[in-house]
Design an enzyme around this catalytic site. Structure first.
Site, PDB file in Angstrom:
ATOM      1  N   SER A 233      -2.518  43.009  44.006  1.00  0.00           N
ATOM      2  CA  SER A 233      -1.283  43.747  44.243  1.00  0.00           C
ATOM      3  C   SER A 233      -0.249  42.928  45.016  1.00  0.00           C
ATOM      4  CB  SER A 233      -1.577  45.053  44.991  1.00  0.00           C
ATOM      5  OG  SER A 233      -2.404  44.828  46.111  1.00  0.00           O
TER       6      SER A 233
ATOM      7  N   HIS B 263       1.600  43.954  50.557  1.00  0.00           N
ATOM      8  CA  HIS B 263       2.492  44.438  49.512  1.00  0.00           C
ATOM      9  C   HIS B 263       3.938  44.038  49.777  1.00  0.00           C
ATOM     10  CE1 HIS B 263      -0.253  47.820  47.741  1.00  0.00           C
ATOM     11  NE2 HIS B 263      -0.851  46.638  47.800  1.00  0.00           N
TER      12      HIS B 263
END
Length: 315
Positions: A219, A265
């Site tokens: 991610s 992230h």
């Protein structure tokens, strides 16, 4: 006795003119000629060309001499096949299989401990390769992590996942975003974007997470791809209204769902955006040089931050 005369050609000692034959088929007469090399060609060998007709060899030579079309960012025909995207997905799946097998009957038989083994849970492989700043696996044990010299974790972590659901969500996003970006950027530029964005997210996790918190997952790179799609679409003057809601939803999940690495992230998002700016706004005449130099600056800056954080942890 009267002497009879033969044909005029015989009287002069010449020969009767014959029709030319195709240079590829000697048994076929033809009055067609290649407009490029002027060799005679039969209808079967004739190929349409921008001007007139050409023989097969001249057509192939013309294709080799014509420079392939490039996108505004340097991508070519190879990127439209999505080979790098497919290889990255296959590599992540393979590492997931190895991770599960490394558990040897523990709580991660199918990739994790939560939700029937689909979520959460680590394996010996995730323990070895996740982003860990500086901590021991057991109380009073040997310290592990990036600060202890295990810099490889900043790369390996982007190919490791905590559970099958974690893997599937990231691979679906990679499949959707990767093919579009690889077609625009080409295989090499896309792979560079993916790896640098993933590295940036992992460096952010190293900088801002607690020393004993481990994180892993593609991610970090995926958020970089989200940012890159937005930047490249804006550069092309296309509508970005479709990507914004998806990006906002993912950010909401990042800040509200427990267990998600917020620094990872956000770091991947920021570094992916910086990489996309370098790739999108490079001057056309020196595009490759500018893109390579910009990428090098970003990577060197990330490594510098890692050194600073390591000194702080060990100091």
């Amino acid at each position: 006795m009267t002497e009879r005369s033969g044909p005029a050609g015989d009287a002069t000692g010449g020969s009767v003119p014959t029709a030319p034959v195709c240079y590829r088929h000697s048994d076929r007469e033809t009055y067609l000629r290649c407009s490029r090399c002027d060799r005679p060609i039969c209808p079967e060998c004739m190929r349409d060309a921008p001007v007139g007709h050409q023989c097969p060899e001249c057509v192939n030579e013309g294709r080799r001499s014509v420079r392939p079309a490039r996108t505004a960012f340097g991508g070519g025909a190879a990127g439209r096949r999505g080979l790098v995207t497919r290889v990255l997905i296959a590599l992540n799946v393979l590492v997931m299989i190895v991770s599960v097998l490394s558990d040897r009957g523990g709580d991660s038989m199918i990739g994790g401990s939560g939700f029937g083994g689909l979520l959460g849970g680590g394996t010996p492989l995730t323990q070895w390769g996740s982003v860990l700043s500086y901590a021991s696996y057991v109380p009073f044990g040997e310290a592990h992590g990036v600060a202890s010299g295990e810099w490889y974790r900043l790369v390996t972590a982007m190919f490791l996942h905590y559970g099958v659901v974690h893997l599937l969500l990231n691979m679906w996003a990679l499949w959707v975003l990767g093919r579009e970006l690889e077609a625009l950027l080409g295989p090499l530029r896309f792979l560079t974007l993916y790896l640098v964005a993933g590295l940036g997210g992992n460096v952010a996790a190293y900088l801002f997470s607690s020393p004993n918190t481990a994180s892993a997952g593609a991610s970090t790179a995926i958020f970089g791809l989200f940012a890159a799609v937005f930047v490249l679409m804006r550069r092309l003057g296309r509508d970005t209204s479709a990507i914004l809601p998806i990006l906002v939803i993912n950010l909401i999940f990042t800040f509200t769902v427990p267990g998600i690495s917020i620094p990872g992230h956000v770091g991947g998002l920021v570094v992916g955006a910086l990489m996309a700016l370098v790739l999108a706004y490079a001057p056309r005449m020196r595009r490759s040089v500018f893109q390579a130099a910009g990428t090098a600056v970003i990577v060197v800056a990330l490594l510098g931050l890692v050194i600073v954080r390591t000194v702080m942890l060990l100091g």
